[in-house]
Design an enzyme around this catalytic site. Structure first.
Site, PDB file in Angstrom:
ATOM      1  N   GLU A  92       0.929  -1.013  -0.067  1.00 25.39           N
ATOM      2  CA  GLU A  92       0.277   0.017  -0.100  1.00 25.39           C
ATOM      3  C   GLU A  92       1.067   1.090   0.023  1.00 25.39           C
ATOM      4  O   GLU A  92       1.559   1.357   1.122  1.00 25.39           O
ATOM      5  CB  GLU A  92      -1.381   0.076   1.206  1.00 25.39           C
ATOM      6  CG  GLU A  92      -2.194  -1.226   1.142  1.00 25.39           C
ATOM      7  CD  GLU A  92      -2.184  -1.334   2.469  1.00 25.39           C
ATOM      8  OE1 GLU A  92      -3.652  -0.780   3.184  1.00 25.39           O
ATOM      9  OE2 GLU A  92      -2.009  -1.602   3.918  1.00 25.39           O
ATOM     10  N   ASP A 134      -6.401 -11.663   6.057  1.00 25.61           N
ATOM     11  CA  ASP A 134      -5.015 -10.343   6.687  1.00 25.61           C
ATOM     12  C   ASP A 134      -3.987  -9.896   6.558  1.00 25.61           C
ATOM     13  O   ASP A 134      -3.494 -11.396   7.364  1.00 25.61           O
ATOM     14  CB  ASP A 134      -6.231  -9.590   6.979  1.00 25.61           C
ATOM     15  CG  ASP A 134      -5.578  -8.177   6.957  1.00 25.61           C
ATOM     16  OD1 ASP A 134      -4.759  -8.027   6.514  1.00 25.61           O
ATOM     17  OD2 ASP A 134      -6.610  -7.505   7.299  1.00 25.61           O
ATOM     18  N   GLU A 190      -7.025  -7.008  -1.705  1.00 21.68           N
ATOM     19  CA  GLU A 190      -6.104  -5.504  -1.258  1.00 21.68           C
ATOM     20  C   GLU A 190      -5.001  -4.841  -2.340  1.00 21.68           C
ATOM     21  O   GLU A 190      -4.832  -4.484  -3.083  1.00 21.68           O
ATOM     22  CB  GLU A 190      -5.887  -5.420   0.488  1.00 21.68           C
ATOM     23  CG  GLU A 190      -6.346  -3.917   0.063  1.00 21.68           C
ATOM     24  CD  GLU A 190      -5.904  -3.377   2.175  1.00 21.68           C
ATOM     25  OE1 GLU A 190      -6.582  -3.037   2.845  1.00 21.68           O
ATOM     26  OE2 GLU A 190      -4.906  -4.760   2.465  1.00 21.68           O
ATOM     27  N   GLU A 208      -9.208   3.151   4.138  1.00 20.84           N
ATOM     28  CA  GLU A 208      -9.050   3.056   5.022  1.00 20.84           C
ATOM     29  C   GLU A 208      -7.511   4.148   6.082  1.00 20.84           C
ATOM     30  O   GLU A 208      -7.019   4.119   6.976  1.00 20.84           O
ATOM     31  CB  GLU A 208      -8.623   1.521   5.892  1.00 20.84           C
ATOM     32  CG  GLU A 208      -6.864   1.442   4.899  1.00 20.84           C
ATOM     33  CD  GLU A 208      -7.081   0.190   5.853  1.00 20.84           C
ATOM     34  OE1 GLU A 208      -7.851  -1.238   6.022  1.00 20.84           O
ATOM     35  OE2 GLU A 208      -5.264  -0.148   5.021  1.00 20.84           O
TER      36      GLU A 208
END
Length: 660
Positions: free
Chosen positions: A169, A410, A459, A465
């Site tokens: 990310e 996750d 993801e 988020e």
């Protein structure tokens, strides 16, 4: 249908002899892309588009721990080529069918290895193939992209101190290749602006039992080179909530290989229109075919999700939190609006023990599942990677028997060979028990959604988020009009949109329990059209959605998989507009960056007929109050054009119903 080529005679597979070695040329079906592979002291390739060099002569090789190097002093056996034209079903994707048309050349070498090059109209890919039967280790793979000029590149750098452990990310850093950070590496995909409207999206596909590729600044100022995580030899439980395995020692090789196999595709997607990247299916075409025979049980859809807004609901007579009363409230909300799933995110299992069989006393899962089943709502459970991996078979068997519909797994946060093997093992196990998967803390899909269609979402995206803790220096609006042209090229994204608190520029601030989005309400609504997301979250509180009935009706009613997708317009980092069809109904979504703009929608993509358009567009004061929007209806036909004003950080969304 496959058209077999005659050895060395097809026009798109040409062998020429030079003083330095042998050159092999393969062209795309439309003839615009051409790759030249040179076999000499080393093996190199170069790529041209309409005669313009995009990638200069670049070396490729694979080194084994035995010292054998595939690609150095290679001895050719033969070269074969063929053309393939067909279609691929894509039932949970951006289109129901994918056209698969390419020309391919295979160079076979002494030493039981080969190179496979494939040319599509929209890109080129190559991969190593091994025919060895014995066990061996890959010490390194040389992947290099040498560009003829100092092009700009969009790079998402790995965050943190460990270059091989991260959440995949980050926002994109744009800079000339010569100015990229030589001390950091970027995860894929990466976009290179080759000038003259040409863009090259670099990624990989069919990543199986092999580490994922990262890119670093190459030896020359205008090149990128691939790097790979060494194989883990010792790990320890740790990390976030004791749910990860942290690598403590690594081997002097990147992969262990047993028997014949094909290695991942190295992919370069080429376009002269930015918008085409946003509806790309190249990695899907390159992926291995589905390994799930029966897919009737797989159910895409939307999810009422509680973690983003911190279980923050109002107007109830119980204490909201991780308990049955709260989740029954979410189930009621989902059933009322036709939402397929409710997720129980982090907190339903006992903290820090990494044991999914230990449920907190406030939760009665059997009772919740029975309550949800009666209302035709499915339950998905969140699971930390290590808790899921350590007892995977028992966990899947137990919860599938209870009636749980899937897992959100996750915090993998790695893509070395060991972790990639885990992903395949998890996919195979979940499929046996008819459990869907949503993979977070995860690298890009790389076409995995074709091989395992029950993995509905991934993801590997800098999702909504981030606004829970990042200030306005993190520019989510610009990211939203950049990521469709880069990360989305690789497949679906669990961005988790749907905020009802929307902040105009200058009004945003992070609030953990009452988060807001950057940009306008219509920007959030448009994300449901623009982003590919077969399992799509409603991130905000049911209490907030019930105050916003028009927005909720649009979100709850929009499909998550499509029969057809059409890119209408777009420019990386500035704006985008996409139309998608489900049956006879079309949806159109458009986004802008922080620049207000007029966007014209040309309805010529519509089949003949008259359509009722329900349009959500930025309100007159949306540039000051992000929640301001206007809803209107009108009739349109394929010959019509509609000019819409998008505020700063704005967007529009529309639903088109065909009148019979």
């Amino acid at each position: 249908m496959i058209k077999k080529g005659v050895f060395l005679l097809l026009l798109f597979g040409i062998l020429s002899l030079t003083a330095w070695g042998r050159d092999f040329s393969i062209s795309s079906p439309d003839g615009r892309l051409r790759v030249v592979i040179r076999v000499a002291e080393t093996v190199t390739y170069s790529l041209m588009h309409d005669g313009v060099e995009l990638v200069c002569e670049s070396p490729l090789s694979m080194t084994l721990t035995t010292g054998e190097i595939w690609g150095h002093k290679a001895q050719m056996r033969d070269f074969r080529s063929e053309e393939h034209r067909g279609t691929i079903a894509s039932p949970f994707s951006k289109s129901a069918m994918v056209t698969d048309h390419y020309r391919e050349g295979v160079l076979r070498f002494r030493g039981d290895w080969a190179l496979r090059f494939r040319l599509y109209n929209d890109g080129m890919a190559y991969r190593f193939v091994s025919h060895k039967k014995e066990l061996y280790e890959v010490a390194s793979e040389e992947v290099c992209f040498r560009f003829p000029a100092d092009y700009d590149a969009y790079l998402p750098y790995v965050r943190g101190d460990d270059p091989w452990q991260g959440s995949f990310e980050n926002i994109y850093s744009r800079a000339p290749l010569s100015e990229t950070d030589s001390l950091r590496q970027a995860f894929l995909p990466v976009l290179v602006d080759a000038g003259g409207d040409r863009k090259i999206c670099v990624t990989e596909a069919d990543l199986e039992s092999y580490p994922g590729m990262y890119l670093r600044k190459g030896a020359s100022g205008s090149s990128l080179q691939g790097v790979f995580a060494p194989y883990p030899t010792r790990t320890e439980q740790g990390g976030y909530n004791m749910l990860q395995q942290r690598v403590k020692e690594r081997a002097p090789y990147i992969a262990r290989v047993q028997g014949p196999r094909a290695f991942p595709w190295r992919v370069m997607q080429v376009t002269t229109a930015d918008k085409d990247l946003a509806v790309s299916d190249l990695t899907y075409r390159l992926a291995a075919p589905s390994r799930v025979q029966d897919i009737d049980w797989i159910r895409p859809g939307k999810v009422a999700w509680e973690w983003w807004h911190n279980w923050n609901i109002t107007g109830v007579d119980f204490c909201a939190g991780i308990n049955n009363d709260t989740y029954q409230y979410y189930i009621d909300f989902a059933a009322e609006h036709g939402i397929e799933y409710v997720i129980l995110d982090e907190g339903w299992s006992v903290n820090k023990v990494a044991d999914l069989m230990q449920v907190v006393p406030e939760i009665d899962l059997k009772k919740l599942v029975a309550y949800a089943d009666a209302k035709r709502v499915g339950i998905i459970l969140w699971a930390g990677y290590w808790a899921f991996d350590r007892d995977m078979e028992a966990v899947c068997r137990h919860y599938a028997a209870m009636g749980i519909k899937g897992f959100k797994v996750d915090f993998m946060d790695r893509d070395d060979q060991q972790m990639v093997d885990f992903i395949y093992r998890a996919a195979e196990t979940a499929a046996r028990y008819h459990l869907v998967l949503d993979l977070h803390g995860m690298y890009k899909p790389a076409g995995l959604q074709r091989t395992f269609p029950h993995i509905l979402n991934f993801e590997g995206v800098y999702g909504l988020e981030q606004v829970k803790w990042a200030d306005e220096s993190v520019d989510m609006v610009t990211y939203d009009v950049t990521v469709p042209f880069i990360r989305m090229v690789s497949g679906p994204m669990d961005y988790t949109q749907g905020a009802m608190r929307n902040a105009a520029r200058g009004n945003f601030r992070p609030i953990h329990s009452e988060p807001m989005s950057q940009g306008t309400r219509c920007h959030q609504l448009a994300l449901y059209v623009v982003f590919e997301s077969p399992l799509n979250m409603l991130c905000d509180s049911p209490s907030e959605y019930r105050k916003e009935s028009e927005s909720l009706a649009f979100i709850a009613g929009i499909p998550t998989v499509w029969d057809e997708s059409v890119a209408l317009d777009g420019e990386v980092g500035r704006y985008i507009a996409i139309a998608r069809r489900s049956g006879d109904k079309w949806y159109v979504g458009g986004l802008t960056n922080w620049d207000a703009r007029e966007m014209e929608v040309d309805f010529s993509f519509l089949p003949a007929g008259t359509y009722r358009a329900t349009i959500f567009q930025d309100g007159s004061n949306a540039d000051r109050k992000g929640t301001d929007y206007a809803r209107k209806e009108c009739l349109v036909t394929p010959s019509d054009h509609l000019l819409l004003h998008l505020s700063r950080g704005g967007g529009f969304a529309m639903e088109l119903d065909k009148l019979r």
